[in-house]
Design a protein around this motif. Structure first.
Motif, PDB file in Angstrom:
ATOM      1  N   VAL A   1      -0.528  29.796 -24.407  1.00  0.00           N
ATOM      2  CA  VAL A   1      -1.829  29.940 -25.074  1.00  0.00           C
ATOM      3  C   VAL A   1      -2.099  28.692 -25.908  1.00  0.00           C
ATOM      4  N   LEU A   2      -3.245  28.107 -25.702  1.00  0.00           N
ATOM      5  CA  LEU A   2      -3.672  26.938 -26.467  1.00  0.00           C
ATOM      6  C   LEU A   2      -4.876  27.328 -27.307  1.00  0.00           C
ATOM      7  N   ARG A   3      -4.722  27.281 -28.611  1.00  0.00           N
ATOM      8  CA  ARG A   3      -5.852  27.573 -29.491  1.00  0.00           C
ATOM      9  C   ARG A   3      -6.871  26.436 -29.413  1.00  0.00           C
ATOM     10  N   ILE A   4      -8.142  26.810 -29.413  1.00  0.00           N
ATOM     11  CA  ILE A   4      -9.200  25.812 -29.313  1.00  0.00           C
ATOM     12  C   ILE A   4     -10.282  26.139 -30.330  1.00  0.00           C
ATOM     13  N   GLU A   5     -10.881  25.110 -30.880  1.00  0.00           N
ATOM     14  CA  GLU A   5     -12.024  25.268 -31.777  1.00  0.00           C
ATOM     15  C   GLU A   5     -13.166  24.400 -31.255  1.00  0.00           C
ATOM     16  N   VAL A   6     -14.259  25.056 -30.887  1.00  0.00           N
ATOM     17  CA  VAL A   6     -15.464  24.321 -30.505  1.00  0.00           C
ATOM     18  C   VAL A   6     -16.227  24.036 -31.794  1.00  0.00           C
TER      19      VAL A   6
ATOM     20  N   ARG B   1      16.601  26.341 -25.133  1.00  0.00           N
ATOM     21  CA  ARG B   1      16.022  27.679 -25.294  1.00  0.00           C
ATOM     22  C   ARG B   1      16.756  28.697 -24.427  1.00  0.00           C
ATOM     23  N   LEU B   2      17.142  29.791 -25.055  1.00  0.00           N
ATOM     24  CA  LEU B   2      17.706  30.919 -24.335  1.00  0.00           C
ATOM     25  C   LEU B   2      16.686  32.046 -24.171  1.00  0.00           C
ATOM     26  N   LYS B   3      15.859  32.224 -25.190  1.00  0.00           N
ATOM     27  CA  LYS B   3      14.907  33.329 -25.219  1.00  0.00           C
ATOM     28  C   LYS B   3      13.816  32.986 -26.227  1.00  0.00           C
ATOM     29  N   PRO B   4      12.542  33.238 -25.949  1.00  0.00           N
ATOM     30  CA  PRO B   4      11.986  33.852 -24.734  1.00  0.00           C
ATOM     31  C   PRO B   4      11.730  32.819 -23.642  1.00  0.00           C
ATOM     32  N   LEU B   5      11.672  33.308 -22.414  1.00  0.00           N
ATOM     33  CA  LEU B   5      11.389  32.439 -21.274  1.00  0.00           C
ATOM     34  C   LEU B   5      10.092  32.832 -20.570  1.00  0.00           C
ATOM     35  N   ASP B   6       9.316  33.698 -21.216  1.00  0.00           N
ATOM     36  CA  ASP B   6       8.092  34.173 -20.582  1.00  0.00           C
ATOM     37  C   ASP B   6       6.836  33.799 -21.355  1.00  0.00           C
ATOM     38  N   ARG B   7       6.937  32.911 -22.330  1.00  0.00           N
ATOM     39  CA  ARG B   7       5.742  32.455 -23.052  1.00  0.00           C
ATOM     40  C   ARG B   7       5.985  31.072 -23.642  1.00  0.00           C
ATOM     41  N   ASP B   8       4.877  30.354 -23.815  1.00  0.00           N
ATOM     42  CA  ASP B   8       4.923  29.000 -24.378  1.00  0.00           C
ATOM     43  C   ASP B   8       5.894  28.107 -23.616  1.00  0.00           C
ATOM     44  N   THR B   9       5.847  28.216 -22.298  1.00  0.00           N
ATOM     45  CA  THR B   9       6.754  27.433 -21.469  1.00  0.00           C
ATOM     46  C   THR B   9       6.184  26.063 -21.104  1.00  0.00           C
ATOM     47  N   VAL B  10       4.865  25.936 -21.210  1.00  0.00           N
ATOM     48  CA  VAL B  10       4.220  24.661 -20.912  1.00  0.00           C
ATOM     49  C   VAL B  10       3.196  24.361 -22.001  1.00  0.00           C
ATOM     50  N   ARG B  11       2.736  23.126 -22.014  1.00  0.00           N
ATOM     51  CA  ARG B  11       1.729  22.720 -22.983  1.00  0.00           C
ATOM     52  C   ARG B  11       0.668  21.889 -22.276  1.00  0.00           C
ATOM     53  N   LEU B  12      -0.603  22.126 -22.659  1.00  0.00           N
ATOM     54  CA  LEU B  12      -1.717  21.357 -22.119  1.00  0.00           C
ATOM     55  C   LEU B  12      -2.130  20.287 -23.119  1.00  0.00           C
ATOM     56  N   VAL B  13      -2.174  19.058 -22.666  1.00  0.00           N
ATOM     57  CA  VAL B  13      -2.608  17.946 -23.515  1.00  0.00           C
ATOM     58  C   VAL B  13      -3.805  17.287 -22.838  1.00  0.00           C
ATOM     59  N   PRO B  14      -5.000  17.289 -23.470  1.00  0.00           N
ATOM     60  CA  PRO B  14      -6.182  16.695 -22.834  1.00  0.00           C
ATOM     61  C   PRO B  14      -6.036  15.186 -22.681  1.00  0.00           C
ATOM     62  N   ARG B  15      -6.437  14.696 -21.525  1.00  0.00           N
ATOM     63  CA  ARG B  15      -6.287  13.271 -21.237  1.00  0.00           C
ATOM     64  C   ARG B  15      -7.636  12.574 -21.097  1.00  0.00           C
ATOM     65  N   LYS B  16      -8.611  13.271 -20.485  1.00  0.00           N
ATOM     66  CA  LYS B  16      -9.907  12.641 -20.234  1.00  0.00           C
ATOM     67  C   LYS B  16     -10.944  13.728 -20.010  1.00  0.00           C
TER      68      LYS B  16
ATOM     69  N   SER C   1      -9.941  16.502 -28.622  1.00  0.00           N
ATOM     70  CA  SER C   1      -8.832  15.864 -29.328  1.00  0.00           C
ATOM     71  C   SER C   1      -7.849  16.944 -29.740  1.00  0.00           C
ATOM     72  N   MET C   2      -6.593  16.532 -29.941  1.00  0.00           N
ATOM     73  CA  MET C   2      -5.549  17.471 -30.334  1.00  0.00           C
ATOM     74  C   MET C   2      -5.213  17.261 -31.799  1.00  0.00           C
ATOM     75  N   ALA C   3      -5.308  18.316 -32.591  1.00  0.00           N
ATOM     76  CA  ALA C   3      -4.990  18.243 -34.016  1.00  0.00           C
ATOM     77  C   ALA C   3      -3.481  18.289 -34.213  1.00  0.00           C
ATOM     78  N   PRO C   4      -2.981  17.802 -35.356  1.00  0.00           N
ATOM     79  CA  PRO C   4      -1.532  17.835 -35.610  1.00  0.00           C
ATOM     80  C   PRO C   4      -0.932  19.232 -35.573  1.00  0.00           C
ATOM     81  N   ASN C   5      -1.745  20.258 -35.886  1.00  0.00           N
ATOM     82  CA  ASN C   5      -1.229  21.626 -35.873  1.00  0.00           C
ATOM     83  C   ASN C   5      -1.258  22.252 -34.485  1.00  0.00           C
ATOM     84  N   GLY C   6      -1.557  21.449 -33.459  1.00  0.00           N
ATOM     85  CA  GLY C   6      -1.538  21.943 -32.092  1.00  0.00           C
ATOM     86  C   GLY C   6      -2.812  22.611 -31.628  1.00  0.00           C
TER      87      GLY C   6
END
Length: 499
Positions: free
Chosen positions: A404-409, A231-246, A256-261
């Motif tokens: 940003v992680l989209r979530i659906e309750v 990645r060259l650009k952008p470097l100010d968004r979506d730099t990390v990802r949260l994956v629930p473990r427990k 749970s994490m859906a295939p669409n993220g």
């Protein structure tokens, strides 16, 4: 030395050639193939995979009906403008493949006009012409196939030239997203040898970025290029990802994490726990950068409620690309805003789920990035002595990023209330049907008029006149579901219900 055209004249000349025969619509894709002197081994090595690779990338990146331009570039000089269009068409897979292969087969290393000297290279000129002229300022993707040497007029001050290219990518507003694929490609020519090839793709405009994301999500490009995108650009968004473990201390809640993220939080209808403790894996998705240090902050936006997320630790350090670190948190859930099981929302969602959309925002402040050691080594091997990896240095003004992680309750309601309501509705329908039948059935009524017993038949909801022996109207018989009634009784009339 060959006299160099002024920049405006060079751009005008290249524009004329780059857009010659262009389709009516601006090209969705512009493929720029370098054919300057530095590329000599890619063209002259009898077993060079260069041209077949370019053809396969063109076919993988485009879809039927999309406009595209295929052009060769080096450096524009009097009598030999650059870039030069080889093809300009709308994609039709079978004939387009044939045309692309044919155009590349005829492409040779360029020489300066009236000289045996090989042509020089100007990456800025090529990319600038593609964005401003071939795309006409409209969204699209610009692809660049190069040996990573940027040296107009055979200028050996490549670091200075590379800074110009850096400015074009990082500070230019037209490019919304930029990726690079450093590929191993050892080739040997009569004059030069090379170890690697660089394939860049620049998304122009927000729509161009969406097109590039869709292409990567489709997996078509990865069937040709198996190396990960740098990645060259952008470097100010979506730099990390949260994956629930427990998940703990949150009975009735499961993540749970859906295939669409999208993160799904499945909540039992009876759950009223206001928060849940969640353990995550914080993954660095910003290849090839290591997050040297950053401060974390997070919040959730759910059901109209905005809550900070309590993090067990707020510092991240030395997180290499593709690696993850544990992160514990306490997150508020919008249980107070969830419909009760007897609500209309719950009834209509019975057997499925009532969904509350939202998002989790993770902020990294004081962010320090650096190229990973493994990537530096790879670049040094593929492009020895080339300072262009400096293009991967993050701009100084970028010291933070947001993920940003989209979530659906999703609240799951049982069918009990729905069954109860259906039963009540059926009972009401039954009662109504019985009432209708009762009203439709004639009823027998006994009326005594002047000592004469009469038998009358009447339906509920009707009114009948009653006459004496002389034929005078003396009363009316009103019939309801609940019985009979005498109304409008004439004064002195001898009329009564029954015997």
């Amino acid at each position: 030395m060959t006299r160099r055209l002024p920049r405006t004249a060079r751009l005008a000349a290249s524009a004329a050639l780059l857009c010659a025969g262009a389709p009516a619509l601006a090209g969705s894709h512009v493929f720029l193939v370098q054919n300057s002197g530095w590329m000599e081994p890619f063209y002259t090595d009898p077993v060079s995979p260069f041209k077949p690779l370019v053809a396969e990338i063109v076919m993988a990146a485009t879809r039927p009906g999309e406009p595209m331009v295929l052009a060769a570039f080096n450096q524009g000089v009097p009598g030999a403008p650059s870039p030069r269009a080889l093809l300009s068409l709308k994609v039709d897979p079978v004939p387009t493949r044939r045309q692309v292969v044919g155009a590349l087969a005829a492409l040779e290393v360029a020489r300066k006009p009236g000289s045996t000297a090989l042509a020089d290279t100007d990456l800025n000129e090529a990319v600038g012409s593609a964005i401003g002229t071939a795309l006409g300022g409209k969204p699209g993707l610009v692809w660049l196939f190069t040996n990573n040497r940027n040296s107009p007029n055979n200028d050996q001050a490549t670091a200075l030239r590379n800074r110009d290219f850096y400015q074009l990518i990082h500070r230019g507003g037209a490019i919304s997203k930029a990726l690079a694929f450093p590929l191993q490609m050892p080739v040997q020519g009569a004059q030069y040898r090379a170890n690697g090839l660089m394939v860049y793709v620049f998304a122009v405009g927000a729509q161009g970025a969406r097109e590039l994301d869709a292409l990567l999500a489709s997996g078509r490009l990865q069937q040709v290029i198996t190396e990960p995108a740098a990645r060259l650009k952008p470097l100010d968004r979506d730099t990390v990802r949260l994956v629930p473990r427990k998940v703990s201390d949150g009975p009735g809640v499961a993540f749970s994490m859906a295939p669409n993220g999208v993160l799904h939080a499945d909540v039992d209808a009876e759950a009223r726990t206001p928060s849940a403790r969640i353990e995550w894996n914080l993954e660095n998705t910003m290849y090839p950068y290591t997050i040297v240090s950053a401060t974390l902050g997070a919040r959730s936006v759910l059901g109209g409620e905005n809550h900070p997320i309590e993090l067990a630790g707020t510092q991240v350090s030395k997180l290499a690309p593709g690696k993850s670190a544990p992160l514990a948190s306490k997150m508020q859930l919008p249980v107070g805003q969830l419909p009760g099981k007897w609500s209309m929302q719950a009834v209509t969602s019975a057997g499925s789920a009532y969904v509350v959309p939202g998002r989790i925002e993770l902020q990294l402040s004081g962010q320090r990035l650096e190229l990973s050691h493994a990537f530096r080594q790879r670049m040094a091997t593929l492009f020895p002595g080339d300072p262009l990896p400096d293009i991967f240095t993050p701009p100084a003004q970028i010291d933070g990023s947001t993920a940003v992680l989209r979530i659906e309750v999703r609240v799951h309601y049982g069918v009990g209330p729905l069954v109860a309501l259906i039963g009540a509705a059926l009972a009401l329908l039954g009662a109504a049907a019985a009432a209708v039948l009762a009203m439709a059935r004639p009823r027998k009524a006994f009326v005594t008029v002047e000592d004469e017993l009469r038998t009358m038949h009447a339906r509920a909801g009707t009114t009948q006149p009653i006459y004496d022996k002389a034929g005078n109207k003396v009363a009316q018989l009103k019939t309801t579901l609940f019985g009979h009634q005498l109304i409008d009784l004439r004064e002195g009339a001898q009329v009564q219900l029954g015997r």
